[in-house]
Write a protein that holds these residues in place. Structure first.
Motif, PDB file in Angstrom:
ATOM      1  N   ASP A 171       8.269   3.010  -4.843  1.00 32.13           N
ATOM      2  CA  ASP A 171       7.490   4.296  -4.348  1.00 32.13           C
ATOM      3  C   ASP A 171       7.860   5.318  -5.419  1.00 32.13           C
ATOM      4  OD1 ASP A 171       6.208   3.315  -2.485  1.00 32.13           O
ATOM      5  OD2 ASP A 171       7.517   4.340  -0.684  1.00 32.13           O
ATOM      6  N   LEU A 196       6.333   4.951  -8.864  1.00 31.34           N
ATOM      7  CA  LEU A 196       4.949   5.118  -8.658  1.00 31.34           C
ATOM      8  C   LEU A 196       4.804   6.596  -8.874  1.00 31.34           C
ATOM      9  CD1 LEU A 196       1.727   4.996  -7.989  1.00 31.34           C
ATOM     10  CD2 LEU A 196       2.378   4.675  -5.544  1.00 31.34           C
ATOM     11  N   GLY A 224      -1.288   3.875  -8.389  1.00 30.55           N
ATOM     12  CA  GLY A 224      -0.997   3.057  -7.489  1.00 30.55           C
ATOM     13  C   GLY A 224      -1.693   1.504  -8.211  1.00 30.55           C
ATOM     14  N   ARG A 275      -1.140  -1.880  -6.329  1.00 31.77           N
ATOM     15  CA  ARG A 275      -1.139  -1.282  -5.008  1.00 31.77           C
ATOM     16  C   ARG A 275      -1.971  -0.493  -4.336  1.00 31.77           C
ATOM     17  NH1 ARG A 275       4.673   1.708  -4.279  1.00 31.77           N
ATOM     18  NH2 ARG A 275       3.995   1.584  -1.964  1.00 31.77           N
ATOM     19  N   ASN A 285       0.724  -1.223  -0.034  1.00 31.29           N
ATOM     20  CA  ASN A 285       0.043  -0.141  -0.129  1.00 31.29           C
ATOM     21  C   ASN A 285       0.843   1.237   0.066  1.00 31.29           C
ATOM     22  OD1 ASN A 285       0.879  -0.123   2.771  1.00 31.29           O
ATOM     23  ND2 ASN A 285      -0.818   0.495   3.515  1.00 31.29           N
ATOM     24  N   PHE A 286       0.241   2.380   0.196  1.00 32.30           N
ATOM     25  CA  PHE A 286       0.740   3.598   0.373  1.00 32.30           C
ATOM     26  C   PHE A 286      -0.019   4.667   0.692  1.00 32.30           C
ATOM     27  CE2 PHE A 286      -1.033   3.402  -3.974  1.00 32.30           C
ATOM     28  CZ  PHE A 286      -1.863   4.658  -4.078  1.00 32.30           C
ATOM     29  N   PHE A 316      -4.188   2.371  -1.844  1.00 32.64           N
ATOM     30  CA  PHE A 316      -4.458   3.538  -0.993  1.00 32.64           C
ATOM     31  C   PHE A 316      -4.668   3.083   0.450  1.00 32.64           C
ATOM     32  CE2 PHE A 316      -6.278   7.451   0.661  1.00 32.64           C
ATOM     33  CZ  PHE A 316      -5.023   8.011   0.942  1.00 32.64           C
TER      34      PHE A 316
END
Length: 552
Positions: A514, A517, A433, A438, A414-415, A440
């Protein structure tokens, strides 16, 4: 920088991420590591503004931006060229020696140790000395005046000539519900607001009661951030924003103060969480004797650019702060250098390499600016200066993507971002993402007030859609349990402490993940006609709307 970002040394740089890569990366972990190792070395002396560490940092970042293929984009020079830097005039203040501080309760006076029971900042109101004797203390709850919420902690009490004692965060923190957004901190909960409100009311100063959970950091962070050199932007009237005394006190000292006044600290705090709260005079006075140097200096933002091919006057910004705390109080091991490897040598490393990625890619239609700002640790001052003195018009600035610490625990599923703002730029990030598989995750600890604690916030205040990216806490190896464990350990043991040092075993594969992304997000925005907007109920939307005609 805010605490709570993920930092650890559990893996090695060469470890392969466990998530599938759909395309070759634009980034190399070894390059990122090299920048962090250099900027966080003892030779850079903690990168304090207006020190030899600044000179080395600015020179290094400028040189590496040039090597990466960027063009200088700072202050204009004769002949139409640009410097690599933007001058940032700042007020600098530093206590000379150790302040003499004493507390008198019921006729008994005792000395308070600077950095242990109390942390008194060097004055930022323009004075060079504080000499106060037996100044009365009054508890004013959270120190908030919010007319739109029908909330007033002062209730007409005149605090001129007094020191106000206030709680950190805002009135909803413990209950999770109420007028201030529940657990999510509002700007009223920030220490900066509390100092500003004291100055507006003519108080001699403020004593903020430190508690680790509502502050979101330990006393060590308070001590290390407030007993060294202080800075502020140069103001026409500094006394309108700063009272002479700006300080923090330990919770145990506050409990003692309240007990000496026949009050229960926890009971008083509970009362302060209601609209009916009334100020409580304390049976105590404080005396402070200190001298300080005070004067103006010029620090520097470092600015590089990839000029747009067809819309060079439209700008997307990536930012990171290069500064840290410099040389300060020694830790238990005698280390006085606050190297700031994660905070924020890592973000600057990411910024340089993001610039390299854009310089090597096909030329974008819009310009992309790479902004390394100064004095974040002193109150977001470099970004505040850029936001109020932009080198490229904010009306035609597409958005701002800030990097305050990068993922150093390996890849995550995730981020997140700092805070809970709603804006189109976040929607775009979430869509990017999803392409990488991925998800959020909203900020895990909105009570920490992260939205107000990173360099995107000054841009947001001016209406520019802005986010500060956070690496995920759901690690591929270890999940959220491991992610939260490592984040908590960083906050407790390394955040704003000399222990925030580079470790060659650090895993940067998550950082690469990251940055890919964030590159995808920037590439999309730099090659489109999109103008991200704030949500309809955002406090920043009106400022953005005022500049709409410039973007047509």
């Amino acid at each position: 920088m805010k605490s709570g970002l993920l930092c650890g040394v559990a893996f090695v740089i060469g470890a392969m991420p466990l998530m599938a890569q759909t395309a070759p990366s634009h980034f190399e972990a070894a390059r990122i590591a090299g920048h962090i190792e250099t900027l966080a070395s003892d030779a850079y002396e903690g990168r304090g503004p207006a020190t030899p560490g600044e000179e080395k940092s600015v020179a290094y970042i400028s040189a590496k931006m040039a090597e990466a293929g960027l063009e200088p984009a700072g202050d204009p020079k004769a002949g139409g060229t640009r410097a690599w830097t933007q001058d940032v005039p700042l007020l600098r203040s530093e206590n000379i020696g150790t302040p003499t501080i004493s507390l008198t309760e019921g006729g008994t006076t005792k000395a308070l140790a600077q950095g242990e029971e109390i942390a008194v900042r060097a004055p930022l109101d323009g004075t060079k000395a504080i000499n106060i004797k037996n100044v009365p203390l009054v508890f004013v709850g959270y120190g908030i005046t919010a007319p739109e919420k029908k909330w007033d902690d002062f209730k007409g009490v005149d605090v001129r000539g007094k020191l106000i004692v206030v709680l950190i965060n805002d009135a909803d923190f413990e209950t999770g519900k109420g007028d201030f957004g529940g657990k999510a901190m509002t700007y009223y909960g920030r220490w900066t607001y509390k100092y500003e409100e004291a100055a507006r009311r003519g108080a001699i100063g403020t004593l903020i009661v430190h508690e680790s959970k509502p502050a979101s950091y330990e006393w060590a962070t308070v001590k290390n951030s407030n007993t060294n050199v202080m800075f502020d932007i140069v103001r026409d009237n500094p006394k309108a924003s700063h009272a002479p005394v700006e300080a923090w006190i330990q919770r145990d000292l506050a409990v003692q103060l309240f007990r000496a006044s026949g009050l229960d600290f926890d009971g008083a705090k509970k009362a302060a969480q209601t609209r009916a709260f009334k100020p409580m005079p304390l049976n105590a006075t404080l005396s402070i004797d200190l001298t300080a140097t005070s004067g103006r200096i010029v620090s520097h933002n470092v600015v590089g650019r990839v000029a747009g091919a067809t819309k060079p006057d439209e700008t997307l910004i990536y930012s990171a702060h290069w500064d840290h705390l410099g040389v300060g109080l020694a830790d238990a091991k005698g280390d006085k250098i606050y190297n700031g490897a994660h905070d924020n040598a890592s973000g600057v490393a990411a910024l340089i390499e993001m610039g390299r990625a854009f310089a090597k890619a096909p030329k974008p239609q819009r310009s992309v600016l790479f902004l390394a700002v100064t004095a974040e640790e002193k109150g977001l001052l470099g970004s505040e200066y850029y936001a109020t003195h932009p080198l490229y018009p904010l009306a035609t600035t597409v958005g701002a993507i800030n990097m305050d610490g990068i993922q150093m625990n390996g890849p995550a599923k995730n981020f997140s971002i700092s805070g809970s703002a709603k804006l189109g730029l976040l929607d775009d990030l979430i869509a990017q993402g999803a392409k990488a598989g991925r998800t959020f995750t909203p900020e895990a600890h909105p009570e920490a007030g992260g939205f107000f604690r990173s360099d995107h916030f000054p841009m947001a205040k001016q209406g520019v859609p802005a986010i500060s990216f956070k690496g995920g806490n759901d690690l591929v190896v270890g999940g959220t349990a491991k992610g939260e464990e490592l984040a908590a350990a960083y906050t407790k043991d390394r955040y704003h402490q000399p222990a925030d040092e580079w470790d060659s075993k650090t895993d940067l594969t998550g950082a690469v993940q990251d940055l890919d992304l964030l590159f995808g997000l920037g590439e999309q925005l730099a090659n489109s006609r999109e103008w991200p907007q704030w949500s309809a109920d955002s406090e920043f939307k009106a400022a953005r709307d005022k500049t709409a005609t410039a973007r047509k």
